[in-house]
Design a protein around this motif. Structure first.
Motif, PDB file in Angstrom:
ATOM      1  N   ASP A 188      -2.213   3.777 -12.621  1.00 38.81           N
ATOM      2  CA  ASP A 188      -3.386   3.013 -13.050  1.00 38.81           C
ATOM      3  C   ASP A 188      -3.124   1.509 -12.981  1.00 38.81           C
ATOM      4  O   ASP A 188      -4.001   0.731 -12.581  1.00 38.81           O
ATOM      5  N   ALA A 189      -1.925   1.097 -13.370  1.00 40.71           N
ATOM      6  CA  ALA A 189      -1.586  -0.323 -13.296  1.00 40.71           C
ATOM      7  C   ALA A 189      -1.628  -0.818 -11.854  1.00 40.71           C
ATOM      8  O   ALA A 189      -2.100  -1.925 -11.566  1.00 40.71           O
ATOM      9  N   GLU A 190      -1.142   0.006 -10.918  1.00 37.99           N
ATOM     10  CA  GLU A 190      -1.166  -0.376  -9.503  1.00 37.99           C
ATOM     11  C   GLU A 190      -2.597  -0.442  -8.985  1.00 37.99           C
ATOM     12  O   GLU A 190      -2.961  -1.369  -8.248  1.00 37.99           O
ATOM     13  N   ARG A 191      -3.429   0.524  -9.340  1.00 33.31           N
ATOM     14  CA  ARG A 191      -4.820   0.491  -8.879  1.00 33.31           C
ATOM     15  C   ARG A 191      -5.557  -0.722  -9.432  1.00 33.31           C
ATOM     16  O   ARG A 191      -6.328  -1.367  -8.722  1.00 33.31           O
ATOM     17  N   GLU A 192      -5.316  -1.034 -10.686  1.00 29.67           N
ATOM     18  CA  GLU A 192      -5.962  -2.197 -11.286  1.00 29.67           C
ATOM     19  C   GLU A 192      -5.480  -3.491 -10.628  1.00 29.67           C
ATOM     20  O   GLU A 192      -6.265  -4.416 -10.404  1.00 29.67           O
ATOM     21  N   ARG A 193      -4.174  -3.556 -10.305  1.00 27.75           N
ATOM     22  CA  ARG A 193      -3.650  -4.748  -9.636  1.00 27.75           C
ATOM     23  C   ARG A 193      -4.301  -4.910  -8.268  1.00 27.75           C
ATOM     24  O   ARG A 193      -4.701  -6.027  -7.882  1.00 27.75           O
ATOM     25  N   ALA A 194      -4.432  -3.794  -7.508  1.00 28.27           N
ATOM     26  CA  ALA A 194      -5.038  -3.872  -6.182  1.00 28.27           C
ATOM     27  C   ALA A 194      -6.507  -4.276  -6.271  1.00 28.27           C
ATOM     28  O   ALA A 194      -7.008  -5.035  -5.429  1.00 28.27           O
ATOM     29  N   PHE A 195      -7.202  -3.793  -7.277  1.00 29.34           N
ATOM     30  CA  PHE A 195      -8.608  -4.158  -7.487  1.00 29.34           C
ATOM     31  C   PHE A 195      -8.733  -5.637  -7.826  1.00 29.34           C
ATOM     32  O   PHE A 195      -9.569  -6.359  -7.272  1.00 29.34           O
ATOM     33  N   ARG A 196      -7.862  -6.104  -8.697  1.00 34.00           N
ATOM     34  CA  ARG A 196      -7.937  -7.475  -9.201  1.00 34.00           C
ATOM     35  C   ARG A 196      -7.442  -8.492  -8.171  1.00 34.00           C
ATOM     36  O   ARG A 196      -8.063  -9.539  -7.954  1.00 34.00           O
ATOM     37  N   GLU A 197      -6.312  -8.195  -7.507  1.00 40.07           N
ATOM     38  CA  GLU A 197      -5.674  -9.183  -6.648  1.00 40.07           C
ATOM     39  C   GLU A 197      -6.060  -9.058  -5.174  1.00 40.07           C
ATOM     40  O   GLU A 197      -6.009 -10.040  -4.433  1.00 40.07           O
ATOM     41  N   GLU A 198      -6.424  -7.845  -4.734  1.00 39.40           N
ATOM     42  CA  GLU A 198      -6.678  -7.615  -3.317  1.00 39.40           C
ATOM     43  C   GLU A 198      -8.141  -7.321  -3.003  1.00 39.40           C
ATOM     44  O   GLU A 198      -8.513  -7.199  -1.835  1.00 39.40           O
ATOM     45  N   GLY A 199      -8.960  -7.158  -4.046  1.00 38.15           N
ATOM     46  CA  GLY A 199     -10.355  -6.821  -3.813  1.00 38.15           C
ATOM     47  C   GLY A 199     -10.568  -5.411  -3.325  1.00 38.15           C
ATOM     48  O   GLY A 199     -11.584  -5.109  -2.683  1.00 38.15           O
ATOM     49  N   GLN A 200      -9.614  -4.511  -3.626  1.00 38.31           N
ATOM     50  CA  GLN A 200      -9.770  -3.109  -3.254  1.00 38.31           C
ATOM     51  C   GLN A 200     -10.830  -2.461  -4.151  1.00 38.31           C
ATOM     52  O   GLN A 200     -11.218  -3.007  -5.174  1.00 38.31           O
ATOM     53  N   PRO A 201     -11.331  -1.270  -3.758  1.00 35.04           N
ATOM     54  CA  PRO A 201     -12.383  -0.626  -4.553  1.00 35.04           C
ATOM     55  C   PRO A 201     -11.962  -0.397  -6.004  1.00 35.04           C
ATOM     56  O   PRO A 201     -10.778  -0.209  -6.305  1.00 35.04           O
ATOM     57  N   LYS A 202     -12.959  -0.409  -6.886  1.00 27.45           N
ATOM     58  CA  LYS A 202     -12.719  -0.163  -8.296  1.00 27.45           C
ATOM     59  C   LYS A 202     -12.150   1.238  -8.486  1.00 27.45           C
ATOM     60  O   LYS A 202     -12.636   2.198  -7.887  1.00 27.45           O
ATOM     61  N   PRO A 203     -11.106   1.396  -9.297  1.00 22.08           N
ATOM     62  CA  PRO A 203     -10.500   2.719  -9.487  1.00 22.08           C
ATOM     63  C   PRO A 203     -11.503   3.752  -9.993  1.00 22.08           C
ATOM     64  O   PRO A 203     -12.362   3.461 -10.835  1.00 22.08           O
ATOM     65  N   ALA A 204     -11.388   4.965  -9.473  1.00 21.08           N
ATOM     66  CA  ALA A 204     -12.244   6.083  -9.848  1.00 21.08           C
ATOM     67  C   ALA A 204     -11.464   7.035 -10.757  1.00 21.08           C
ATOM     68  O   ALA A 204     -10.230   6.959 -10.848  1.00 21.08           O
TER      69      ALA A 204
ATOM     70  N   GLN B  25       0.808  -1.223   0.000  1.00 21.11           N
ATOM     71  CA  GLN B  25       0.000   0.000   0.000  1.00 21.11           C
ATOM     72  C   GLN B  25       0.836   1.265   0.000  1.00 21.11           C
ATOM     73  O   GLN B  25       0.298   2.379   0.018  1.00 21.11           O
ATOM     74  N   VAL B  26       2.149   1.111  -0.028  1.00 19.33           N
ATOM     75  CA  VAL B  26       3.084   2.208  -0.304  1.00 19.33           C
ATOM     76  C   VAL B  26       4.038   1.718  -1.379  1.00 19.33           C
ATOM     77  O   VAL B  26       4.586   0.617  -1.272  1.00 19.33           O
ATOM     78  N   GLY B  27       4.230   2.513  -2.421  1.00 20.64           N
ATOM     79  CA  GLY B  27       5.129   2.124  -3.498  1.00 20.64           C
ATOM     80  C   GLY B  27       5.957   3.296  -3.979  1.00 20.64           C
ATOM     81  O   GLY B  27       5.562   4.460  -3.826  1.00 20.64           O
ATOM     82  N   LEU B  28       7.110   2.990  -4.535  1.00 16.61           N
ATOM     83  CA  LEU B  28       8.048   4.008  -5.008  1.00 16.61           C
ATOM     84  C   LEU B  28       8.708   3.521  -6.281  1.00 16.61           C
ATOM     85  O   LEU B  28       9.140   2.366  -6.355  1.00 16.61           O
ATOM     86  N   VAL B  29       8.775   4.378  -7.276  1.00 16.98           N
ATOM     87  CA  VAL B  29       9.542   4.072  -8.485  1.00 16.98           C
ATOM     88  C   VAL B  29      10.486   5.244  -8.737  1.00 16.98           C
ATOM     89  O   VAL B  29      10.088   6.403  -8.664  1.00 16.98           O
ATOM     90  N   ARG B  30      11.740   4.944  -8.984  1.00 11.61           N
ATOM     91  CA  ARG B  30      12.775   5.971  -9.138  1.00 11.61           C
ATOM     92  C   ARG B  30      12.954   6.328 -10.612  1.00 11.61           C
ATOM     93  O   ARG B  30      12.726   5.516 -11.501  1.00 11.61           O
TER      94      ARG B  30
END
Length: 242
Positions: free
Chosen positions: A110-126, A33-38
């Motif tokens: 967007d890729a992270e939100r979709e992954r969380a929705f698909r794999e973790e059952g988090q809310p659908k991205p808005a 739930q925290v991510g970083l890309v350099r």
């Protein structure tokens, strides 16, 4: 992973790191739930975006304190467009270039939100809100706070420009669950879902130089399942900043 050819002209893969994977004592539900890309943008793109931010805010004075006393030495504004400069053709060229750079950030988020929705059952991205510029002066800090529950939807992210931004997180009821993330210049970091409300976050130390963040928030639609029924008043500190 996102593959980009910006900068050197050779393809390179961009993917989020998850700093909490190195903290096994913190429950696993928070680990991604925290991510970083350099280096999501180049140094030249960083200077371009920083210049646009400063030109958009040139008439705004730095404020000594936010209304909730959380943030000091700052100025901020919503950025619904990046049409800066004259003549109009220059302004439009700046808009198109900025949009092209920021699209790289949106693709990763967007890729992270979709992954969380698909794999973790988090809310659908808005849908995304307009970008937000937050600039701290050389002495600016952000105190420990959690976000208003309705300040955004599932995610808050920031593209860090000019100076490194150390962000310190601490759980609101288990203070030993503490960690930090350093958002180096040109890096993109996010926090999302339960972690946004269960941990305070702060930028506690002046950098001695300007720091600019371009903030990304998605739209609030319904209460997050993890905080449904929770009142904003339970926050240790409340703020509209991310």
């Amino acid at each position: 992973m996102l593959t980009t050819t910006s900068g050197s002209g050779t393809g390179s893969a961009l993917a989020f790191e998850y700093p909490l994977l190195a903290h096994p004592t913190i429950p696993a539900r928070y680990h991604r739930q925290v991510g970083l890309v350099r280096d999501v943008i180049t140094a030249e793109e960083e200077q371009f975006l920083a210049g646009l931010c400063q030109r958009k805010q040139k008439r705004a004075a730095f404020q000594s304190a936010h209304f909730d006393k959380v943030i000091s030495g700052y100025r901020e504004m919503s950025a619904s467009h990046w049409r800066v400069g004259i003549p109009a053709a220059v302004a439009e060229a700046n808009e198109q270039r900025a949009r092209g750079i920021l699209a790289r950030c949106y693709a990763l988020l967007d890729a992270e939100r979709e992954r969380a929705f698909r794999e973790e059952g988090q809310p659908k991205p808005a849908p995304w809100l307009a970008e937000h510029i937050l600039e701290l002066d050389a002495n600016g800090t952000i105190g420990a706070h959690v976000d208003h529950l309705t300040a955004s939807g599932t995610m808050v992210a920031a593209l860090s420009l000019l100076s490194a931004t150390p962000v310190v997180f601490q759980h609101t009821s288990e203070p030993e669950w503490t960690f930090s993330v350093v958002a180096e210049p040109r890096s993109l970091y996010f926090q999302r879902d339960e972690l946004r409300y269960d941990f305070t976050h702060a930028v506690p130390k002046p950098a001695g130089a300007h720091r600019i963040s371009i903030m990304f928030r998605d739209r609030y639609t319904v209460p997050h399942p993890a905080v449904a029924g929770r009142a904003d008043g339970v926050s240790k500190v409340k703020a509209m900043i991310g």
